[in-house]
Design an enzyme around this catalytic site. Structure first.
Site, PDB file in Angstrom:
ATOM      1  N   HIS A 143     -39.369  -1.470 -42.916  1.00 24.68           N
ATOM      2  CA  HIS A 143     -37.991  -1.583 -42.361  1.00 24.68           C
ATOM      3  C   HIS A 143     -37.066  -0.315 -42.690  1.00 24.68           C
ATOM      4  CE1 HIS A 143     -39.653  -5.886 -43.378  1.00 24.68           C
ATOM      5  NE2 HIS A 143     -39.096  -5.746 -41.796  1.00 24.68           N
TER       6      HIS A 143
ATOM      7  N   LEU B  99     -36.959  -6.864 -47.172  1.00 26.11           N
ATOM      8  CA  LEU B  99     -37.294  -5.643 -46.351  1.00 26.11           C
ATOM      9  C   LEU B  99     -38.064  -4.824 -47.304  1.00 26.11           C
ATOM     10  CD1 LEU B  99     -33.476  -4.893 -45.317  1.00 26.11           C
ATOM     11  CD2 LEU B  99     -35.287  -5.797 -43.902  1.00 26.11           C
TER      12      LEU B  99
END
Ligand code: PAF
Length: 279
Positions: free
Chosen positions: A37, A33
């Protein structure tokens, strides 16, 4: 925050949330991530009582010669980011848990065969299948997807409409590095020289956008100018640059909104995508 690997452990928790009248947001990811994200998770946390982040490198959306094996993974770092952002659960199943001798796949015509679908013929079937499964497992009220994968967002909106999923799809803007490069887990593949070369994507898109702002009406002229700018970069090889109608992804001859100007470009061996939308 909990990390859950089994569907049967996740379902009762979500059923209980629904019984309590709590709204549930889902952020589907393949992990590793980054800020892009995080922007989806932040929005989901702001708009829902509970948030599930799925963290699953989905094998069915990778072609045989693609980067499934080497795709970066770091569950520890992902968990830290999700916890700090206020997510409630990371759903991190093994492939066998998601595809236990599965024979059923979700496929779509037309809009999955253009743009990225030309070079990645099985990709969107894998995406539609795993996203449908996640929707059925998590039963969210809202699901969050980034505009960087603009074709994916368009495909998922169509799938939700066609298959009557009772889920609101929320599209979120592209998050960029300070120099313009769109954030992507695949940016980690780039060497220092490739990282510099990769700026030709966002730079050429800016040029194209300015042409339109200055009144250019020929889609081909805009696309050709973008291509010419990318071709100046020796480490770049164009997969495609196209201007399409945002609603049906059909190629535009005349600049007409809503439009999507999308590209995929290899920088060395790394395939990067980027786009702009004018609505
Ligand atoms: O955009 C992604 O990361 C993936 O395609 C998704 C939506 C999580 C499905 O695996």
């Amino acid at each position: 925050m909990q990390i859950i690997k089994k569907i049967d452990e996740l379902r009762p928790i979500i059923k209980q949330w629904h019984r309590e009248g709590l709204s549930v947001g889902l952020v589907p990811t393949m992990g590793y991530l980054h800020e892009g994200h995080k922007s989806l998770i932040d929005r989901a946390v702001a708009e829902n009582d509970r948030v599930v982040v799925s963290d699953f490198v989905n094998p069915t959306q990778f072609g045989p010669n693609e980067d499934f094996e080497s795709y970066p993974r770091d569950l520890g770092a992902d968990a830290a980011l999700c916890e700090a952002a206020g997510a409630d659960i990371i759903f991190n199943p093994e492939a066998d848990e998601m595809y236990d001798n599965a024979l059923t796949f979700v496929d779509m015509n037309k809009i999955t065969k253009v743009l990225c679908g030309k070079t990645r013929p099985i990709h969107f079937s894998g995406v539609c299948t795993v996203v449908s499964k996640l929707f059925n497992i998590v039963t969210p009220d809202k699901a969050y997807f980034g505009q960087k994968d603009a074709q994916q967002l368009c495909v998922i909106r169509k799938m939700v409409k066609d298959l009557n999923f009772d889920i609101e799809i929320v599209g979120c803007p592209i998050i960029r590095e300070a120099d313009g490069l769109a954030k992507s887990s695949r940016n980690t593949y780039l060497s220092a020289d490739e990282r510099k070369a990769a700026l030709c994507l966002s730079r050429s898109l800016e040029t194209g956008k300015k042409m339109i702002e200055n009144g250019e009406l020929s889609a081909a002229k805009v696309v050709d100018t973008i291509k010419a700018e990318i071709e100046k970069e020796p480490l770049a090889k164009i997969d495609y640059v196209e201007m399409v109608d945002l609603n049906n992804l059909e190629t535009l001859e005349t600049v007409q909104k809503p439009l999507l100007c999308a590209m995929a470009v290899y920088i060395g061996k790394t395939r990067l995508i980027d786009n702009f939308i004018l609505e």
